[in-house]
Design a protein around this motif. Structure first.
Motif, PDB file in Angstrom:
ATOM      1  N   GLY A   6      17.569  11.459   2.030  1.00 45.16           N
ATOM      2  CA  GLY A   6      17.023  11.286   0.685  1.00 45.16           C
ATOM      3  C   GLY A   6      16.240  10.006   0.532  1.00 45.16           C
ATOM      4  O   GLY A   6      15.189   9.986  -0.128  1.00 45.16           O
ATOM      5  N   VAL A   7      16.729   8.914   1.133  1.00 40.68           N
ATOM      6  CA  VAL A   7      15.996   7.648   1.079  1.00 40.68           C
ATOM      7  C   VAL A   7      14.622   7.821   1.718  1.00 40.68           C
ATOM      8  O   VAL A   7      13.596   7.375   1.183  1.00 40.68           O
ATOM      9  N   GLY A   8      14.594   8.490   2.854  1.00 35.63           N
ATOM     10  CA  GLY A   8      13.328   8.693   3.551  1.00 35.63           C
ATOM     11  C   GLY A   8      12.346   9.531   2.770  1.00 35.63           C
ATOM     12  O   GLY A   8      11.129   9.280   2.796  1.00 35.63           O
ATOM     13  N   GLU A   9      12.851  10.519   2.059  1.00 36.01           N
ATOM     14  CA  GLU A   9      11.980  11.410   1.301  1.00 36.01           C
ATOM     15  C   GLU A   9      11.464  10.776   0.011  1.00 36.01           C
ATOM     16  O   GLU A   9      10.448  11.202  -0.548  1.00 36.01           O
ATOM     17  N   ALA A  10      12.145   9.743  -0.457  1.00 31.37           N
ATOM     18  CA  ALA A  10      11.862   9.173  -1.778  1.00 31.37           C
ATOM     19  C   ALA A  10      10.427   8.685  -1.923  1.00 31.37           C
ATOM     20  O   ALA A  10       9.784   8.923  -2.954  1.00 31.37           O
ATOM     21  N   SER A  11       9.901   7.978  -0.925  1.00 28.40           N
ATOM     22  CA  SER A  11       8.541   7.457  -1.043  1.00 28.40           C
ATOM     23  C   SER A  11       7.536   8.588  -1.142  1.00 28.40           C
ATOM     24  O   SER A  11       6.553   8.510  -1.896  1.00 28.40           O
ATOM     25  N   PHE A  12       7.780   9.655  -0.414  1.00 30.80           N
ATOM     26  CA  PHE A  12       6.829  10.770  -0.395  1.00 30.80           C
ATOM     27  C   PHE A  12       6.783  11.506  -1.730  1.00 30.80           C
ATOM     28  O   PHE A  12       5.705  11.793  -2.264  1.00 30.80           O
ATOM     29  N   VAL A  13       7.958  11.800  -2.301  1.00 29.83           N
ATOM     30  CA  VAL A  13       7.974  12.573  -3.543  1.00 29.83           C
ATOM     31  C   VAL A  13       7.413  11.762  -4.710  1.00 29.83           C
ATOM     32  O   VAL A  13       6.915  12.329  -5.683  1.00 29.83           O
ATOM     33  N   SER A  14       7.482  10.439  -4.629  1.00 25.94           N
ATOM     34  CA  SER A  14       6.957   9.599  -5.710  1.00 25.94           C
ATOM     35  C   SER A  14       5.452   9.420  -5.631  1.00 25.94           C
ATOM     36  O   SER A  14       4.783   9.284  -6.663  1.00 25.94           O
ATOM     37  N   LEU A  15       4.894   9.418  -4.427  1.00 26.13           N
ATOM     38  CA  LEU A  15       3.518   8.976  -4.239  1.00 26.13           C
ATOM     39  C   LEU A  15       2.542  10.064  -3.815  1.00 26.13           C
ATOM     40  O   LEU A  15       1.331   9.930  -4.012  1.00 26.13           O
ATOM     41  N   ALA A  16       3.029  11.157  -3.236  1.00 28.99           N
ATOM     42  CA  ALA A  16       2.114  12.177  -2.717  1.00 28.99           C
ATOM     43  C   ALA A  16       1.327  12.858  -3.832  1.00 28.99           C
ATOM     44  O   ALA A  16       0.105  13.033  -3.735  1.00 28.99           O
ATOM     45  N   ALA A  17       2.015  13.264  -4.904  1.00 33.65           N
ATOM     46  CA  ALA A  17       1.324  13.985  -5.985  1.00 33.65           C
ATOM     47  C   ALA A  17       0.228  13.147  -6.645  1.00 33.65           C
ATOM     48  O   ALA A  17      -0.861  13.678  -6.927  1.00 33.65           O
ATOM     49  N   PRO A  18       0.445  11.850  -6.941  1.00 36.97           N
ATOM     50  CA  PRO A  18      -0.672  11.049  -7.484  1.00 36.97           C
ATOM     51  C   PRO A  18      -1.877  10.978  -6.554  1.00 36.97           C
ATOM     52  O   PRO A  18      -3.019  10.999  -7.012  1.00 36.97           O
ATOM     53  N   PHE A  19      -1.643  10.891  -5.220  1.00 34.81           N
ATOM     54  CA  PHE A  19      -2.760  10.907  -4.278  1.00 34.81           C
ATOM     55  C   PHE A  19      -3.554  12.206  -4.411  1.00 34.81           C
ATOM     56  O   PHE A  19      -4.783  12.210  -4.437  1.00 34.81           O
ATOM     57  N   ASN A  69       0.820  -1.198   0.000  1.00 37.28           N
ATOM     58  CA  ASN A  69       0.000   0.000   0.000  1.00 37.28           C
ATOM     59  C   ASN A  69       0.864   1.262   0.000  1.00 37.28           C
ATOM     60  O   ASN A  69       1.729   1.434   0.851  1.00 37.28           O
ATOM     61  N   PRO A  70       0.649   2.177  -0.959  1.00 40.56           N
ATOM     62  CA  PRO A  70       1.487   3.374  -1.071  1.00 40.56           C
ATOM     63  C   PRO A  70       1.458   4.253   0.168  1.00 40.56           C
ATOM     64  O   PRO A  70       2.465   4.888   0.509  1.00 40.56           O
ATOM     65  N   PHE A  71       0.313   4.300   0.865  1.00 37.30           N
ATOM     66  CA  PHE A  71       0.237   5.151   2.059  1.00 37.30           C
ATOM     67  C   PHE A  71       1.149   4.616   3.154  1.00 37.30           C
ATOM     68  O   PHE A  71       1.783   5.392   3.878  1.00 37.30           O
ATOM     69  N   ARG A  72       1.232   3.297   3.283  1.00 37.69           N
ATOM     70  CA  ARG A  72       2.147   2.705   4.265  1.00 37.69           C
ATOM     71  C   ARG A  72       3.607   2.966   3.865  1.00 37.69           C
ATOM     72  O   ARG A  72       4.464   3.168   4.721  1.00 37.69           O
ATOM     73  N   LEU A  73       3.879   2.945   2.571  1.00 36.23           N
ATOM     74  CA  LEU A  73       5.243   3.242   2.115  1.00 36.23           C
ATOM     75  C   LEU A  73       5.661   4.647   2.493  1.00 36.23           C
ATOM     76  O   LEU A  73       6.827   4.905   2.834  1.00 36.23           O
ATOM     77  N   ILE A  74       4.722   5.589   2.430  1.00 36.60           N
ATOM     78  CA  ILE A  74       5.031   6.958   2.857  1.00 36.60           C
ATOM     79  C   ILE A  74       5.393   6.973   4.336  1.00 36.60           C
ATOM     80  O   ILE A  74       6.340   7.650   4.755  1.00 36.60           O
ATOM     81  N   GLY A  75       4.653   6.223   5.156  1.00 33.88           N
ATOM     82  CA  GLY A  75       4.966   6.145   6.587  1.00 33.88           C
ATOM     83  C   GLY A  75       6.358   5.582   6.839  1.00 33.88           C
ATOM     84  O   GLY A  75       7.102   6.076   7.691  1.00 33.88           O
ATOM     85  N   ILE A  76       6.732   4.546   6.085  1.00 37.50           N
ATOM     86  CA  ILE A  76       8.075   3.967   6.213  1.00 37.50           C
ATOM     87  C   ILE A  76       9.134   4.995   5.841  1.00 37.50           C
ATOM     88  O   ILE A  76      10.136   5.175   6.548  1.00 37.50           O
ATOM     89  N   GLY A  77       8.911   5.694   4.741  1.00 32.75           N
ATOM     90  CA  GLY A  77       9.870   6.696   4.290  1.00 32.75           C
ATOM     91  C   GLY A  77      10.060   7.818   5.293  1.00 32.75           C
ATOM     92  O   GLY A  77      11.190   8.236   5.580  1.00 32.75           O
ATOM     93  N   LEU A  78       8.964   8.314   5.849  1.00 31.55           N
ATOM     94  CA  LEU A  78       9.073   9.411   6.818  1.00 31.55           C
ATOM     95  C   LEU A  78       9.759   8.969   8.110  1.00 31.55           C
ATOM     96  O   LEU A  78      10.426   9.775   8.768  1.00 31.55           O
ATOM     97  N   SER A  79       9.616   7.705   8.468  1.00 34.49           N
ATOM     98  CA  SER A  79      10.326   7.184   9.649  1.00 34.49           C
ATOM     99  C   SER A  79      11.837   7.171   9.409  1.00 34.49           C
ATOM    100  O   SER A  79      12.625   7.558  10.283  1.00 34.49           O
ATOM    101  N   ILE A  80      12.243   6.738   8.221  1.00 32.69           N
ATOM    102  CA  ILE A  80      13.670   6.757   7.870  1.00 32.69           C
ATOM    103  C   ILE A  80      14.189   8.186   7.867  1.00 32.69           C
ATOM    104  O   ILE A  80      15.280   8.471   8.376  1.00 32.69           O
TER     105      ILE A  80
END
Length: 483
Positions: A152-165, A116-127
């Protein structure tokens, strides 16, 4: 016969209603709304860019120690002073987080097919949170560089998935404006980062700035795990691994490394996508170096005593007004890919003229006036350029399209620009010349986007997400209802 047909229809309606009710119980977090989603993502984006602005501020970044001709020496300050960094090393430090971002963005975009992309964002922000804590604990150039890579690793999930949401849940007539609100946080975050870094550096050790950022981000990292996850258009699974669907109700049948390569090929042969990204690379080359070297250039050219505050103030005002205006104007023009290219080319060209003219003046006040107008126009690109990225590809390609956009504009744009500008300045020892050379790059960006106007562009937002997908009719209400 009519009675039979009516009974069948009623039976089908009952089954559809039961399916919809069942799915809504599983998927619909009733307290969530599109506006709340936009607000949360904007705040997270703001914190990301506060970090980038803070590390570039004079208060956190600091300066090397100096010695006069009489032999009197003063100690350095901030990161550069404590770790005795050259301008080149200082430029590398500003770009170090990009390494993690570039490597991890395509990975997160691909994993979103099965997690789930939303969970991936949570993982990224934790990193991200752990990494900025590490920045505050660093002890030399290599240790802080390593931590910046994981930022940068932590931010990666957010920059990839936030805009499509955001694109999925924005009102149809305001998609560009909502994207503009999200990307408005880039200049605003940078500006607040300059101010934040300057204030923290004046009263506390520079390390405290990173720890403060971690405190701000922690609640959002936790939120990514504790709330019921949202589902992205076309392929997002729920927490139990069950493939779920939204408006298009597309059920992907498989996704592996070969599929990733196939998707990458689709992006590389898409003339609209490639042209947009080439212009974006040239644009980001300038903006990345502006954001990092701006306060130092302003201090050295115009003897600005409060360069962090001045550049921060100009950037936050022009960033907010310019970015929002770009999105609103595109929606007013009718949000099409061709119109987006028109807006990109015109605003970048005229904005580049004002910024170039600004650095030609010796008066600080003339510089500030012209540079403010230039920034206002240049920042109008954020909504339109990302509208093109999201709408020139099919829905299932949007996370990968955003990821590769991020990879491209950084690896060819602001990653090399900061150290290259540092090298140029070390060679010419003239900040005005360095700034003029840098600003000139905006004109090729405008020319590339101008070419995009004449390309055959098709908005693919409503195309099927997967060519090999199994589809069914929708019986599920939209996940997020307008508040």
């Amino acid at each position: 016969m009519d009675v039979v047909d009516g009974g069948v229809d009623r039976g089908q309606n009952r089954r559809a209603t039961m399916e919809r009710d069942s799915d809504d119980k599983i998927a619909d977090p009733s307290w969530f709304s599109p506006k709340k989603l936009l607000f949360v993502f904007c705040v997270v984006n703001l914190i990301n860019y506060i970090d980038r602005g803070a590390i570039a501020s004079n208060g956190v970044n600091g300066s090397l120690g100096t010695c006069t001709s009489t032999g009197t020496c003063s100690s350095g300050s901030g990161i550069q002073g404590d770790f005795n960094l050259s301008n080149f090393q200082d430029g590398v430090l500003s770009s170090a987080f990009m390494v993690g971002l570039l490597v991890a963005s395509p990975i997160f975009a691909s994993v979103a097919k099965s997690v789930n992309p939303f969970r991936l964002i949570g993982i990224g922000l934790s990193i991200w949170t752990l990494a900025v804590i590490g920045c505050g604990l660093s002890f030399d150039f290599w240790s802080i560089t390593f931590c910046r890579m994981f930022v940068g690793v932590g931010e990666a999930s957010f920059v990839s998935l936030a805009a499509p949401f955001i694109d999925d849940n924005a009102p149809h007539a305001q998609k560009s404006a909502w994207l503009a609100m999200f990307y408005m946080c880039i200049p605003t975050g940078y500006a607040l980062g300059y101010v934040y870094g300057g204030l923290v550096g004046s009263v506390l050790p520079w390390r405290a700035a990173f720890w403060g950022e971690a405190i701000l981000m922690l609640p959002f990292a936790v939120l990514g795990f504790v709330i019921k996850p949202l589902h992205l258009k076309g392929f997002a699974p729920d927490d139990k691994g069950k493939n779920r669907t939204d408006n298009l109700n597309v059920l992907p049948t498989g996704y592996g490394f070969s599929a990733v390569l196939k998707d990458l090929k689709l992006l590389l042969v898409d003339k609209v996508y490639v042209t947009n990204i080439l212009g974006y690379i040239a644009y980001n080359f300038v903006l990345g170096a502006y954001s990092y070297w701006g306060p130092k250039a302003g201090y050295n050219i115009y003897k600005m005593e409060n360069a962090d505050m001045i550049f921060g103030g100009i950037t936050v005002i022009c960033g907010i007004v310019g970015t929002l205006s770009g999105g609103v104007v595109l929606d007013f023009m009718d949000a099409t890919i061709s119109n987006a290219f028109k807006l990109l080319s015109v605003s970048t060209f005229i904005g580049g003229l004002f910024c170039f003219a600004a650095f030609c003046f010796k008066s600080m006040y003339a510089f500030l006036a012209l540079f403010a107008v230039g920034e206002l126009l240049v920042f109008a690109t954020q909504g339109p350029v990302n509208f093109i990225v999201l709408h020139c590809v099919k829905p299932s390609l949007r996370p990968l399209a955003m990821a590769m956009s991020t990879v491209s504009i950084h690896i060819f744009g602001d990653v090399p620009s900061s150290p290259l500008v540092g090298v140029l300045q070390d060679y010419v020892h003239n900040w005005r010349v360095t700034a003029l050379v840098l600003t000139f790059v905006l004109f090729p960006a405008a020319a590339i986007w101008f070419i995009g106007i004449f390309l055959n562009s098709v908005d693919r937002y409503n195309e099927d997400s997967e060519p090999d997908a199994v589809t069914r009719e929708s019986a599920v209400a939209p996940l997020l209802e307008e508040a």
